[in-house]
Motif scaffolding. Structure first.
Motif, PDB file in Angstrom:
ATOM      1  N   ASP A  13     -23.582-141.790   5.248  1.00 44.63           N
ATOM      2  CA  ASP A  13     -22.292-142.458   5.313  1.00 44.63           C
ATOM      3  C   ASP A  13     -21.259-141.506   5.913  1.00 44.63           C
ATOM      4  N   LYS A  14     -19.993-141.903   5.909  1.00 39.23           N
ATOM      5  CA  LYS A  14     -18.957-141.092   6.551  1.00 39.23           C
ATOM      6  C   LYS A  14     -18.677-139.791   5.814  1.00 39.23           C
ATOM      7  N   GLU A  15     -19.105-139.713   4.545  1.00 44.22           N
ATOM      8  CA  GLU A  15     -18.924-138.484   3.773  1.00 44.22           C
ATOM      9  C   GLU A  15     -20.149-137.571   3.858  1.00 44.22           C
ATOM     10  N   GLY A  16     -21.148-137.988   4.618  1.00 41.32           N
ATOM     11  CA  GLY A  16     -22.339-137.162   4.784  1.00 41.32           C
ATOM     12  C   GLY A  16     -23.356-137.305   3.677  1.00 41.32           C
ATOM     13  N   ASN A  17     -23.232-138.357   2.858  1.00 44.72           N
ATOM     14  CA  ASN A  17     -24.201-138.617   1.797  1.00 44.72           C
ATOM     15  C   ASN A  17     -25.205-139.681   2.241  1.00 44.72           C
ATOM     16  N   LEU A  18     -26.372-139.675   1.626  1.00 46.48           N
ATOM     17  CA  LEU A  18     -27.367-140.683   1.944  1.00 46.48           C
ATOM     18  C   LEU A  18     -26.839-142.075   1.622  1.00 46.48           C
ATOM     19  N   THR A  19     -27.038-142.992   2.545  1.00 48.99           N
ATOM     20  CA  THR A  19     -26.644-144.370   2.266  1.00 48.99           C
ATOM     21  C   THR A  19     -27.651-145.055   1.366  1.00 48.99           C
ATOM     22  N   ARG A  35     -22.623-137.074  11.588  1.00 47.38           N
ATOM     23  CA  ARG A  35     -22.223-137.493  10.243  1.00 47.38           C
ATOM     24  C   ARG A  35     -22.498-136.427   9.184  1.00 47.38           C
ATOM     25  N   VAL A  36     -23.132-135.347   9.565  1.00 48.13           N
ATOM     26  CA  VAL A  36     -23.400-134.274   8.605  1.00 48.13           C
ATOM     27  C   VAL A  36     -22.074-133.626   8.214  1.00 48.13           C
ATOM     28  N   ARG A  37     -21.866-133.471   6.903  1.00 43.29           N
ATOM     29  CA  ARG A  37     -20.606-132.937   6.413  1.00 43.29           C
ATOM     30  C   ARG A  37     -20.783-131.693   5.536  1.00 43.29           C
ATOM     31  N   GLY A  38     -21.502-131.802   4.439  1.00 43.21           N
ATOM     32  CA  GLY A  38     -21.489-130.754   3.430  1.00 43.21           C
ATOM     33  C   GLY A  38     -22.228-129.498   3.830  1.00 43.21           C
ATOM     34  N   GLY A  39     -21.567-128.355   3.732  1.00 40.27           N
ATOM     35  CA  GLY A  39     -22.217-127.065   3.891  1.00 40.27           C
ATOM     36  C   GLY A  39     -22.968-126.885   5.185  1.00 40.27           C
ATOM     37  N   LEU A  40     -22.280-127.007   6.315  1.00 34.10           N
ATOM     38  CA  LEU A  40     -22.958-126.920   7.595  1.00 34.10           C
ATOM     39  C   LEU A  40     -23.734-125.610   7.769  1.00 34.10           C
ATOM     40  N   ALA A  41     -23.310-124.569   7.090  1.00 29.78           N
ATOM     41  CA  ALA A  41     -24.040-123.298   7.184  1.00 29.78           C
ATOM     42  C   ALA A  41     -25.444-123.422   6.612  1.00 29.78           C
ATOM     43  N   GLN A  42     -25.694-124.483   5.837  1.00 28.70           N
ATOM     44  CA  GLN A  42     -27.014-124.707   5.250  1.00 28.70           C
ATOM     45  C   GLN A  42     -27.821-125.771   6.007  1.00 28.70           C
ATOM     46  N   GLU A 149     -49.528-146.685  13.142  1.00 30.70           N
ATOM     47  CA  GLU A 149     -48.435-147.646  13.062  1.00 30.70           C
ATOM     48  C   GLU A 149     -47.424-147.258  11.989  1.00 30.70           C
ATOM     49  N   GLU A 150     -47.898-146.656  10.900  1.00 32.64           N
ATOM     50  CA  GLU A 150     -47.012-146.290   9.797  1.00 32.64           C
ATOM     51  C   GLU A 150     -47.083-144.793   9.515  1.00 32.64           C
ATOM     52  N   SER A 151     -46.031-144.286   8.903  1.00 34.09           N
ATOM     53  CA  SER A 151     -45.959-142.883   8.498  1.00 34.09           C
ATOM     54  C   SER A 151     -45.061-142.789   7.274  1.00 34.09           C
ATOM     55  N   MET A 152     -45.044-141.617   6.645  1.00 33.13           N
ATOM     56  CA  MET A 152     -44.211-141.442   5.454  1.00 33.13           C
ATOM     57  C   MET A 152     -42.848-140.891   5.844  1.00 33.13           C
ATOM     58  N   VAL A 153     -41.801-141.687   5.584  1.00 35.58           N
ATOM     59  CA  VAL A 153     -40.417-141.270   5.794  1.00 35.58           C
ATOM     60  C   VAL A 153     -39.746-141.237   4.433  1.00 35.58           C
ATOM     61  N   ILE A 154     -39.119-140.130   4.088  1.00 39.62           N
ATOM     62  CA  ILE A 154     -38.543-139.979   2.753  1.00 39.62           C
ATOM     63  C   ILE A 154     -37.126-139.428   2.862  1.00 39.62           C
ATOM     64  N   CYS A 155     -36.189-140.064   2.161  1.00 42.87           N
ATOM     65  CA  CYS A 155     -34.773-139.697   2.170  1.00 42.87           C
ATOM     66  C   CYS A 155     -34.393-139.262   0.759  1.00 42.87           C
ATOM     67  N   THR A 156     -34.144-137.976   0.584  1.00 44.39           N
ATOM     68  CA  THR A 156     -34.005-137.392  -0.750  1.00 44.39           C
ATOM     69  C   THR A 156     -32.630-136.773  -0.941  1.00 44.39           C
ATOM     70  N   PRO A 157     -31.873-137.185  -1.977  1.00 41.98           N
ATOM     71  CA  PRO A 157     -30.625-136.486  -2.308  1.00 41.98           C
ATOM     72  C   PRO A 157     -30.924-135.166  -3.002  1.00 41.98           C
ATOM     73  N   LEU A 158     -30.031-134.184  -2.795  1.00 41.16           N
ATOM     74  CA  LEU A 158     -30.288-132.838  -3.303  1.00 41.16           C
ATOM     75  C   LEU A 158     -29.243-132.352  -4.299  1.00 41.16           C
ATOM     76  N   GLY A 159     -28.570-133.287  -4.961  1.00 38.18           N
ATOM     77  CA  GLY A 159     -27.784-132.930  -6.137  1.00 38.18           C
ATOM     78  C   GLY A 159     -26.349-132.536  -5.911  1.00 38.18           C
ATOM     79  N   LYS A 160     -25.928-132.351  -4.656  1.00 40.84           N
ATOM     80  CA  LYS A 160     -24.542-132.004  -4.366  1.00 40.84           C
ATOM     81  C   LYS A 160     -24.018-132.936  -3.290  1.00 40.84           C
ATOM     82  N   PRO A 161     -22.697-133.211  -3.274  1.00 38.20           N
ATOM     83  CA  PRO A 161     -22.143-134.040  -2.207  1.00 38.20           C
ATOM     84  C   PRO A 161     -22.485-133.465  -0.832  1.00 38.20           C
ATOM     85  N   GLY A 162     -22.941-134.341   0.058  1.00 31.50           N
ATOM     86  CA  GLY A 162     -23.260-133.908   1.408  1.00 31.50           C
ATOM     87  C   GLY A 162     -24.588-133.196   1.557  1.00 31.50           C
ATOM     88  N   HIS A 163     -25.343-133.054   0.464  1.00 31.96           N
ATOM     89  CA  HIS A 163     -26.648-132.376   0.517  1.00 31.96           C
ATOM     90  C   HIS A 163     -27.754-133.431   0.474  1.00 31.96           C
TER      91      HIS A 163
END
Length: 339
Positions: A13-19, A35-42, A149-163
């Motif tokens: 989203d616009k805050e860089g969090n997973l939708t 759209r990447v926001r949090g902790g660009l150094a990481q 035809e298929e593969s594993m796509v995974i979208c994982t939040p990492l506990g902090k805003p923007g991570h």
């Protein structure tokens, strides 16, 4: 129950969090670097290929961080029991594509070069290093085709805003080509050999220890792939665990690697057992060759214990069919992040 993403979405989203945390069987989530926001150094981005041959394996990686990049080439010979890994750090970005669906990236430095190209139908991997191992030159020319035809796509939040982290694991791509080391040639044959892509983009830090395993082989003459893992971020919405059989994903929930210990430390050389929480997976993993990567800073800071070995046991598909694995060679690893 796990949440499946079944339509095209913006990853962030616009805050860089997973939708929408979860998993997908196709590349529905769209990564937008703007759209990447949090902790660009990481910021961490990587394309990593593992190609398995008859008695040997090749690994090629191009990885980018915010300030630093890493290129790596590994060659492993299981019959002779050796492995060589060479890494080169660099300042700045190699310019990895924002999608795995197409694009190219190349990078070179003193005495080496790496190049990946995907034209939508095939993936071409090339590499050269003037002095590899005992000082002999290394050359790589590999083509990966017949992407499932298929593969594993995974979208994982990492506990902090923007991570967050988005990963895609594409198993069972047919491999052809060769690796030349000095006067020796290692040949990939598409009727038996496969490559896997480990693709990732995200902002992450301080994740502790996590585990991952991958396998691409033939079972009853049909391509069979496996991606297993745990310990990486918040997987309450979905895990990355799956089988791939004849191009279709069969989803698993939670798995555990049962690794023997001595004095509180895991023993990499002893056989492991791997089980899931629904009785669909019963495997023994017998190590053959292992390597330890200790990376002090940058895009992959930490220690990785990577073990190649043989998987034997049973795996049950969504429809209840049981498949037998016998001494199928794959990889398992433990990664401990230091930041």
């Amino acid at each position: 129950m796990q949440h499946e993403i079944t339509r095209p979405i913006s990853l962030l989203d616009k805050e860089g969090n997973l939708t929408e945390p979860g998993y997908a069987k196709r590349l529905w989530p769209v990564y937008d670097r703007a759209r990447v926001r949090g902790g660009l150094a990481q910021l961490k981005e990587w394309d990593s290929y593992l190609v398995m041959g008859e008695g040997f394996a090749l690994s090629l990686t191009i990885a980018d961080g915010f300030h630093m990049g890493l290129d790596a080439i590994s060659l492993l010979d299981f019959s002779e029991g050796w492995q060589v890994t060479r890494r080169r750090r660099r300042a700045g970005s190699a310019g990895l594509p924002v999608t795995s669906a197409e694009g190219s990236v190349g990078n070179s430095g003193r005495g080496y070069g790496l190049f990946f190209q995907h034209d939508g139908k095939r993936r071409f991997l090339a590499a050269h290093m003037d002095q590899f191992g005992d000082g002999s030159p290394l050359d790589v020319s590999v083509e990966l085709t017949d992407e499932p035809e298929e593969s594993m796509v995974i979208c994982t939040p990492l506990g902090k805003p923007g991570h967050f982290c988005m990963r895609q694991k594409i198993n069972c791509m047919r491999a052809s080509g060769k690796v030349s080391l000095g006067g020796r040639n290692y040949i990939f044959k598409p009727e038996r050999d496969f490559g896997v892509l480990n693709w990732g983009r995200g902002i992450w830090t301080g994740l502790g220890t996590w585990y991952w395993s991958s396998l691409s082989t033939l079972v009853n003459g049909v391509p069979f792939g496996m991606n297993l893992g745990y310990g990486f971020g918040d997987d309450s919405a979905a895990t990355e665990n799956m089988f791939l059989y004849d191009g279709k994903i069969h989803k698993l929930e939670r798995v555990r690697f049962h690794i023997p210990t001595r004095d509180g430390r895991e023993i990499d050389a002893a056989p492991w057992t791997i089980r899931d929480d629904a009785g669909r997976l019963a495997l023994t993993f017998t190590p053959m060759l292992h390597r330890v990567d200790r990376i002090g800073a940058g895009v992959s800071a930490g220690e990785r214990r990577q073990i190649f070995g043989r998987f034997s046991g049973r795996a049950f598909l969504d429809d209840g069919r049981g498949l037998e694995l016998k001494d199928a060679i794959g990889v398992a690893e433990a990664m401990k992040s230091r930041r």
